[in-house]
Motif scaffolding. Sequence first.
Motif, PDB file in Angstrom:
ATOM      1  N   GLN A 173       0.867  -1.037   3.725  1.00  0.00           N
ATOM      2  CA  GLN A 173       0.162   0.403   3.717  1.00  0.00           C
ATOM      3  C   GLN A 173       1.476   1.061   3.404  1.00  0.00           C
ATOM      4  OE1 GLN A 173      -1.993   0.278   7.068  1.00  0.00           O
ATOM      5  NE2 GLN A 173      -3.933   0.136   5.537  1.00  0.00           N
ATOM      6  N   VAL A 174       1.358   2.038   2.606  1.00  0.00           N
ATOM      7  CA  VAL A 174       2.592   2.997   2.326  1.00  0.00           C
ATOM      8  C   VAL A 174       1.978   4.630   2.048  1.00  0.00           C
ATOM      9  CG1 VAL A 174       4.659   3.807   0.808  1.00  0.00           C
ATOM     10  CG2 VAL A 174       3.566   1.278   0.963  1.00  0.00           C
ATOM     11  N   GLY A 175       2.558   5.516   2.919  1.00  0.00           N
ATOM     12  CA  GLY A 175       2.437   7.025   2.863  1.00  0.00           C
ATOM     13  C   GLY A 175       3.617   7.634   2.439  1.00  0.00           C
ATOM     14  N   CYS A 216      -1.290   7.898  -0.665  1.00  0.00           N
ATOM     15  CA  CYS A 216      -0.837   6.579  -0.205  1.00  0.00           C
ATOM     16  C   CYS A 216      -1.087   5.436  -1.367  1.00  0.00           C
ATOM     17  CB  CYS A 216      -2.120   6.188   0.774  1.00  0.00           C
ATOM     18  SG  CYS A 216      -3.561   6.444  -0.003  1.00  0.00           S
ATOM     19  N   ASN A 217      -0.662   4.419  -1.214  1.00  0.00           N
ATOM     20  CA  ASN A 217      -1.002   3.386  -2.214  1.00  0.00           C
ATOM     21  C   ASN A 217      -2.419   2.742  -2.339  1.00  0.00           C
ATOM     22  OD1 ASN A 217      -0.545   2.069   0.274  1.00  0.00           O
ATOM     23  ND2 ASN A 217       0.166   0.173  -0.753  1.00  0.00           N
ATOM     24  N   VAL A 218      -2.920   2.838  -3.361  1.00  0.00           N
ATOM     25  CA  VAL A 218      -4.082   2.557  -3.946  1.00  0.00           C
ATOM     26  C   VAL A 218      -4.232   1.018  -4.840  1.00  0.00           C
ATOM     27  CG1 VAL A 218      -6.297   3.353  -4.966  1.00  0.00           C
ATOM     28  CG2 VAL A 218      -4.957   4.831  -3.640  1.00  0.00           C
ATOM     29  N   GLU A 219      -4.476   0.017  -4.133  1.00  0.00           N
ATOM     30  CA  GLU A 219      -4.415  -1.202  -5.077  1.00  0.00           C
ATOM     31  C   GLU A 219      -5.578  -1.353  -5.825  1.00  0.00           C
ATOM     32  OE1 GLU A 219      -3.071  -4.032  -2.069  1.00  0.00           O
ATOM     33  OE2 GLU A 219      -1.117  -3.434  -2.105  1.00  0.00           O
ATOM     34  N   ASN A 220      -5.572  -2.447  -6.607  1.00  0.00           N
ATOM     35  CA  ASN A 220      -6.786  -2.712  -7.324  1.00  0.00           C
ATOM     36  C   ASN A 220      -7.048  -4.026  -7.633  1.00  0.00           C
ATOM     37  OD1 ASN A 220      -8.360  -3.065 -10.222  1.00  0.00           O
ATOM     38  ND2 ASN A 220      -8.554  -0.991  -9.431  1.00  0.00           N
ATOM     39  N   LEU A 278      -2.822  -2.611 -11.937  1.00  0.00           N
ATOM     40  CA  LEU A 278      -3.483  -1.172 -11.889  1.00  0.00           C
ATOM     41  C   LEU A 278      -3.340  -0.228 -10.471  1.00  0.00           C
ATOM     42  CD1 LEU A 278      -6.798  -1.554 -13.537  1.00  0.00           C
ATOM     43  CD2 LEU A 278      -4.693  -0.799 -14.730  1.00  0.00           C
ATOM     44  N   THR A 279      -2.419  -1.223  -9.475  1.00  0.00           N
ATOM     45  CA  THR A 279      -1.800  -0.359  -8.395  1.00  0.00           C
ATOM     46  C   THR A 279      -1.065   0.680  -8.532  1.00  0.00           C
ATOM     47  OG1 THR A 279      -2.223  -2.613  -7.234  1.00  0.00           O
ATOM     48  CG2 THR A 279      -0.715  -1.046  -6.278  1.00  0.00           C
ATOM     49  N   VAL A 280      -1.345   1.745  -7.848  1.00  0.00           N
ATOM     50  CA  VAL A 280      -0.479   2.943  -7.796  1.00  0.00           C
ATOM     51  C   VAL A 280       0.111   3.269  -6.516  1.00  0.00           C
ATOM     52  CG1 VAL A 280      -0.272   5.233  -8.447  1.00  0.00           C
ATOM     53  CG2 VAL A 280      -1.987   4.012  -9.642  1.00  0.00           C
ATOM     54  N   PRO A 312      12.911   1.781   0.368  1.00  0.00           N
ATOM     55  CA  PRO A 312      12.960   2.960  -0.641  1.00  0.00           C
ATOM     56  C   PRO A 312      11.776   2.759  -1.785  1.00  0.00           C
ATOM     57  CG  PRO A 312      14.575   1.037  -1.207  1.00  0.00           C
ATOM     58  CD  PRO A 312      13.709   0.629   0.005  1.00  0.00           C
ATOM     59  N   PRO A 313      11.846   3.963  -2.382  1.00  0.00           N
ATOM     60  CA  PRO A 313      10.749   3.816  -3.439  1.00  0.00           C
ATOM     61  C   PRO A 313      11.071   3.063  -4.596  1.00  0.00           C
ATOM     62  CG  PRO A 313      11.820   6.037  -3.550  1.00  0.00           C
ATOM     63  CD  PRO A 313      12.231   5.337  -2.365  1.00  0.00           C
ATOM     64  N   CYS A 314       9.889   2.345  -5.033  1.00  0.00           N
ATOM     65  CA  CYS A 314      10.262   1.439  -6.335  1.00  0.00           C
ATOM     66  C   CYS A 314      10.779   2.114  -7.598  1.00  0.00           C
ATOM     67  CB  CYS A 314       8.790   0.759  -6.733  1.00  0.00           C
ATOM     68  SG  CYS A 314       7.867   1.588  -7.653  1.00  0.00           S
ATOM     69  N   GLY A 315      11.143   1.244  -8.455  1.00  0.00           N
ATOM     70  CA  GLY A 315      11.817   2.140  -9.690  1.00  0.00           C
ATOM     71  C   GLY A 315      10.868   2.570 -10.502  1.00  0.00           C
TER      72      GLY A 315
HETATM   73  N1  THU Z   1       4.293   0.386  -2.843  1.00  0.00           N
HETATM   74  C1  THU Z   1       4.294   1.688  -2.654  1.00  0.00           C
HETATM   75  O1  THU Z   1       3.283   2.578  -2.470  1.00  0.00           O
HETATM   76  N2  THU Z   1       5.548   2.677  -2.805  1.00  0.00           N
HETATM   77  C2  THU Z   1       6.598   1.770  -3.298  1.00  0.00           C
HETATM   78  O2  THU Z   1       7.818   2.368  -3.380  1.00  0.00           O
HETATM   79  C3  THU Z   1       6.761   0.370  -2.965  1.00  0.00           C
HETATM   80  C4  THU Z   1       5.530  -0.382  -3.308  1.00  0.00           C
HETATM   81  C5  THU Z   1       2.987  -0.202  -2.500  1.00  0.00           C
HETATM   82  C6  THU Z   1       2.437  -0.823  -3.958  1.00  0.00           C
HETATM   83  C7  THU Z   1       1.726  -1.988  -3.234  1.00  0.00           C
HETATM   84  O3  THU Z   1       0.287  -1.577  -3.058  1.00  0.00           O
HETATM   85  C8  THU Z   1       2.322  -2.258  -2.027  1.00  0.00           C
HETATM   86  O4  THU Z   1       3.198  -1.327  -1.894  1.00  0.00           O
HETATM   87  C9  THU Z   1       3.203  -3.669  -2.311  1.00  0.00           C
HETATM   88  O5  THU Z   1       4.071  -3.510  -3.415  1.00  0.00           O
END
Ligand code: THU
Length: 132
Positions: A28-30, A44-48, A53-55, A86-89
């Motif tokens: 879980q990410v906020g 927040c992250n929203v998976e699918n 399609l996860t964001v 850190p945030p993803c690319g």
């Molecule tokens: N995720 C984020 O929300 N932010 C990031 O910068 C890295 C990854 C989420 C995506 C996915 O739902 C979960 O973390 C595992 O990759």
Amino acid sequence: MSAIDWNALFTAAEAARQKAHAPYSRFQVGAALLHEDGQVSVGCNVENASYGLTVCAERNAIGALALAGGRLRAVAIVVDSREPTPPCGACRQVLAEFGSPSLPVSSRTTEGLRADWTLGELLPFAFTKAFF
Ligand code: THU
């Protein structure tokens, strides 16, 4: 310009993290974004079930910043992990659309470990509209 209230940002990011829809990764990410005018947007992250399609949390928060017509002043991320992430690319590129290389990006674990970067450190040589 007033100082950045990182405690308030991390508190907002943690509240968002608790709303994460992450039944697949369980990660879980906020994120909380401070706009230049002082507003804060969260995501927040929203998976699918269709995994691709996860964001991510950061990009969901950017949607709210765009709605407000804002520019980025600071980014706070909260994760329940051993170390701050850190945030993803993809998110780095999207953050670069709304913030400068000096943008502070900080990540904190739920245990309170913190890491700090600038967007320029995370994404050197960013591709931006300045190139065309
Ligand atoms: N995720 C984020 O929300 N932010 C990031 O910068 C890295 C990854 C989420 C995506 C996915 O739902 C979960 O973390 C595992 O990759």
